[in-house]
Design an enzyme around this catalytic site. Structure first.
Site, mmCIF file in Angstrom:
data_model
loop_
_atom_site.group_PDB
_atom_site.id
_atom_site.type_symbol
_atom_site.label_atom_id
_atom_site.label_comp_id
_atom_site.label_asym_id
_atom_site.label_seq_id
_atom_site.Cartn_x
_atom_site.Cartn_y
_atom_site.Cartn_z
ATOM 1 N N GLU A 1 0.830 -1.204 0.227
ATOM 2 C CA GLU A 1 0.232 -0.224 0.149
ATOM 3 C C GLU A 1 0.431 0.957 0.410
ATOM 4 O O GLU A 1 1.234 1.537 0.852
ATOM 5 C CB GLU A 1 -1.271 -0.057 1.620
ATOM 6 C CG GLU A 1 -2.152 -0.614 1.247
ATOM 7 C CD GLU A 1 -3.550 -1.198 1.004
ATOM 8 O OE1 GLU A 1 -3.086 -0.108 -0.699
ATOM 9 O OE2 GLU A 1 -3.687 -1.469 1.242
ATOM 10 N N CYS B 1 -2.338 9.023 2.566
ATOM 11 C CA CYS B 1 -2.171 8.804 1.568
ATOM 12 C C CYS B 1 -3.463 9.010 0.413
ATOM 13 O O CYS B 1 -3.374 9.196 -1.167
ATOM 14 C CB CYS B 1 -2.229 6.789 1.267
ATOM 15 S SG CYS B 1 -3.656 5.865 2.142
HETATM 16 P P1 NAP Z 1 8.221 4.513 4.321
HETATM 17 O O1 NAP Z 1 9.463 5.324 4.983
HETATM 18 O O2 NAP Z 1 8.267 4.250 3.397
HETATM 19 O O3 NAP Z 1 7.845 3.882 6.218
HETATM 20 C C1 NAP Z 1 6.848 3.515 6.507
HETATM 21 C C2 NAP Z 1 7.469 1.830 6.780
HETATM 22 O O4 NAP Z 1 9.291 1.339 6.150
HETATM 23 C C3 NAP Z 1 8.281 2.527 8.067
HETATM 24 O O5 NAP Z 1 7.903 1.157 9.244
HETATM 25 C C4 NAP Z 1 9.628 2.525 7.470
HETATM 26 O O6 NAP Z 1 10.803 2.613 9.317
HETATM 27 C C5 NAP Z 1 9.715 1.154 6.482
HETATM 28 N N1 NAP Z 1 11.101 1.241 5.794
HETATM 29 C C6 NAP Z 1 11.544 2.548 4.989
HETATM 30 N N2 NAP Z 1 12.508 2.186 4.288
HETATM 31 C C7 NAP Z 1 12.306 0.615 4.823
HETATM 32 C C8 NAP Z 1 13.327 -0.212 3.444
HETATM 33 N N3 NAP Z 1 14.346 0.004 2.495
HETATM 34 N N4 NAP Z 1 12.584 -1.715 3.781
HETATM 35 C C9 NAP Z 1 11.862 -1.874 4.619
HETATM 36 N N5 NAP Z 1 11.781 -1.248 5.278
HETATM 37 C C10 NAP Z 1 11.305 0.731 5.462
HETATM 38 O O7 NAP Z 1 7.488 5.614 4.244
HETATM 39 P P2 NAP Z 1 6.675 7.398 5.216
HETATM 40 O O8 NAP Z 1 7.373 8.510 3.840
HETATM 41 O O9 NAP Z 1 6.890 7.231 6.417
HETATM 42 O O10 NAP Z 1 5.222 6.829 4.502
HETATM 43 C C11 NAP Z 1 4.330 8.340 3.880
HETATM 44 C C12 NAP Z 1 4.200 7.396 2.899
HETATM 45 O O11 NAP Z 1 3.383 6.369 3.038
HETATM 46 C C13 NAP Z 1 3.445 7.945 1.769
HETATM 47 O O12 NAP Z 1 3.746 7.622 0.492
HETATM 48 C C14 NAP Z 1 2.070 7.904 2.166
HETATM 49 O O13 NAP Z 1 1.262 7.832 0.627
HETATM 50 C C15 NAP Z 1 2.125 5.853 2.655
HETATM 51 N N6 NAP Z 1 0.836 5.922 2.598
HETATM 52 C C16 NAP Z 1 0.423 4.047 2.173
HETATM 53 C C17 NAP Z 1 -0.872 4.502 2.167
HETATM 54 C C18 NAP Z 1 -2.144 2.655 1.602
HETATM 55 O O14 NAP Z 1 -2.852 2.471 1.925
HETATM 56 N N7 NAP Z 1 -1.108 3.053 0.153
HETATM 57 C C19 NAP Z 1 -1.678 4.409 3.501
HETATM 58 C C20 NAP Z 1 -0.186 5.712 4.767
HETATM 59 C C21 NAP Z 1 0.752 6.114 4.201
HETATM 60 P P3 NAP Z 1 11.924 3.646 9.281
HETATM 61 O O15 NAP Z 1 10.148 4.492 10.075
HETATM 62 O O16 NAP Z 1 12.781 2.589 9.841
HETATM 63 O O17 NAP Z 1 11.753 4.604 8.136
#
Ligand code: NAP
Length: 454
Positions: free
Chosen positions: A228, A262
């Site tokens: 997601e 999102c």
């Molecule tokens: P993010 O940086 O990707 O973080 C999300 C999760 O992934 C965190 O637990 C993070 O851990 C982990 N993570 C980061 N890099 C990783 C890697 N290389 N390998 C494995 N895990 C990893 O996302 P964000 O920027 O905080 O969140 C915002 C994004 O989420 C936006 O793009 C939003 O649209 C999207 N989102 C989508 C939905 C949906 O349902 N489609 C819902 C909510 C949010 P750490 O915190 O330790 O880095």
């Protein structure tokens, strides 16, 4: 990223956590594996009871959980209370329907009896974001546990207390030890978990790079994933729509969760006949929103969750302006402690600006004017994402055309795009794949085992 609670309204570090060592991760997976051996044999009735207990706890202590959310990621307290209560809803939904969703499905063949039996996979890893720190986890956990799987959670590093609170809720609800565990680990440690042969599948909600990284690791170990990811949803408005309602809902959608959802309407695509009226009303609405302390019940918009997110949005908006965009409202970081960015409206974004292809994860609306429905659909689809979409028109032909032609995981006509336990949720294109919620949500992590008996 350090695992810590940093209050986004003040910038103060309140608590730091030590990441698990590799040996500690291994031990937690051993506990999960042991728990699965018994848990997979528990009855639906028993799991239903535990999920119902979780719902009671979530409702009873909603204020307490809301305070943890607000302190760690800055959403307004009132929206955090609603989030805790929505988690109770999803627990009750799968408690009530889970068994029926996973009943054997019989088909007549040359066998005496043939059917599909839905069975749990085992340990499922959930990698979750901070923006809806309870909801994102419960919409995974409720169906996964009802289906007989066990879960391990790697939550975002800025919401460790939310992660621990969720583990405690499920334990207090009665789920046996090890059925749902929080792993306090950094992103780089996810690899160890994915590679472990005891872990059978993974789900990630978050950014594209994180999704791509997890999916490629899982792919190289032949494990299923559900992603997601981000979105830049269009909100399309045509002349037959109720303009006031579209402005009201569009504003709410864009600034909900301090602009960090999102499925927020991020791109407003307006028919030229109503564009001037819509923009004028939108400006008034945006300018009237109160930015401030998320604990204050009068506040509409709290701080962004982290300093990095604030820095990113400042740069994104500055870049858009350099390329020719006009700022109608907001546009500058607020001069006060904490990660505050005001509600902002951008127009005149050049068609070839990279901004057009980006997600704005803050209360920033991009506004465009189009001549007709072809222009609206072309613009709506000219984006790498395909999560949600909202279209406002009372013309049935236009409605059908938009439902057919918008490239997205969901089209909402004359309404707010939202997640609902009864309806599947997910995206296409770079917004990810697979579906959570509804029937699909519980079928995501089960083995559809074919049974043939003579
Ligand atoms: P993010 O940086 O990707 O973080 C999300 C999760 O992934 C965190 O637990 C993070 O851990 C982990 N993570 C980061 N890099 C990783 C890697 N290389 N390998 C494995 N895990 C990893 O996302 P964000 O920027 O905080 O969140 C915002 C994004 O989420 C936006 O793009 C939003 O649209 C999207 N989102 C989508 C939905 C949906 O349902 N489609 C819902 C909510 C949010 P750490 O915190 O330790 O880095």
């Amino acid at each position: 990223m350090a695992i810590a609670t940093v209050n986004p309204a003040t910038g103060e570090t309140l608590k730091r956590f030590k990441a698990l060592t590799s040996e500690e991760i291994d031990l937690k997976l051993a506990i999960a594996q042991d728990a699965f051996a018994c848990f997979r044999l528990t009855s639906f009735a028993q799991r239903r009871q535990w999920l119902e207990n979780a719902a009671v706890i979530l409702e009873r202590d909603a204020e307490k959980f809301a305070e943890i959310m607000t302190t760690e990621m800055g959403k307004t307290l009132k929206s955090a209370v609603s989030e805790a209560k929505k988690c109770a809803l999803v627990c009750r939904y799968y408690a009530e329907h889970g068994e029926a969703f996973l009943q054997n499905e019989y088909t007549e063949t040359d066998a005496t009896e043939s059917y599909v039996s839905y069975q749990p996979l085992g340990i499922v890893l959930a990698v979750m974001p901070w923006n809806f720190p309870f909801w994102q986890v419960f919409r995974f956990a409720a169906p996964a546990l009802m289906g007989g799987n066990v879960g391990v959670l790697k939550h975002a590093s800025n919401v460790p207390q939310c992660a621990l609170a969720i583990e405690a809720i499920l334990e207090a609800a009665g789920f046996p030890e090890g059925v749902f565990q929080t792993l306090l680990i950094g992103a780089a440690q996810v690899e160890q978990v994915i590679k472990d042969e005891r872990v059978k599948a993974a789900t990630l909600t978050g950014s594209e790079p994180a999704g791509a990284s997890l999916a490629s690791l899982a792919g190289s170990h032949i494990k299923p994933t559900l992603l997601e990811l981000g979105g830049s949803d269009p909100l399309i408005v045509f002349p037959s729509a109720d303009i006031d309602e579209a402005v009201e809902v569009g504003t709410f959608s864009r600034v909900l969760n301090n602009g960090q959802s999102c499925i927020a309407s991020k791109r407003f695509i307006l028919h030229e006949a109503i564009a001037a009226e819509f923009i004028e009303k939108l400006q008034i609405k945006f300018a009237s929103l109160k930015v401030g302390d998320p604990l204050d019940p009068e506040t509409d918009i709290g701080p962004l969750a982290t300093e990095n997110i604030l820095n990113d949005i400042v740069q994104q908006v500055d870049r858009a302006v350099e390329l020719g965009a006009t700022v109608l409202v907001g546009g500058q970081q607020l001069d006060r402690p904490g990660n505050f960015f005001p509600p902002t409206i951008l127009t005149d974004i050049p068609a070839d600006a990279p901004t057009m292809q980006e997600e704005f994860f803050a209360p920033v609306a991009m506004v465009f004017t189009v001549k007709d429905i072809d222009g609206a659909i072309a613009l709506a689809n000219n984006i790498p994402f395909g999560l949600g979409s909202s279209a406002w028109t009372n013309d049935p032909d236009e409605q059908q055309r938009l439902i057919r032609d918008i490239e997205a995981g969901a089209v909402f006509i004359n309404g707010l795009v939202k997640s609902d336990p009864r309806l599947p949720f997910g995206g296409i294109k770079r917004s990810g794949y697979g579906r959570e919620l509804g029937l699909d949500g519980i079928r995501a992590f089960v083995n559809a085992k074919t049974v043939w008996v003579k």
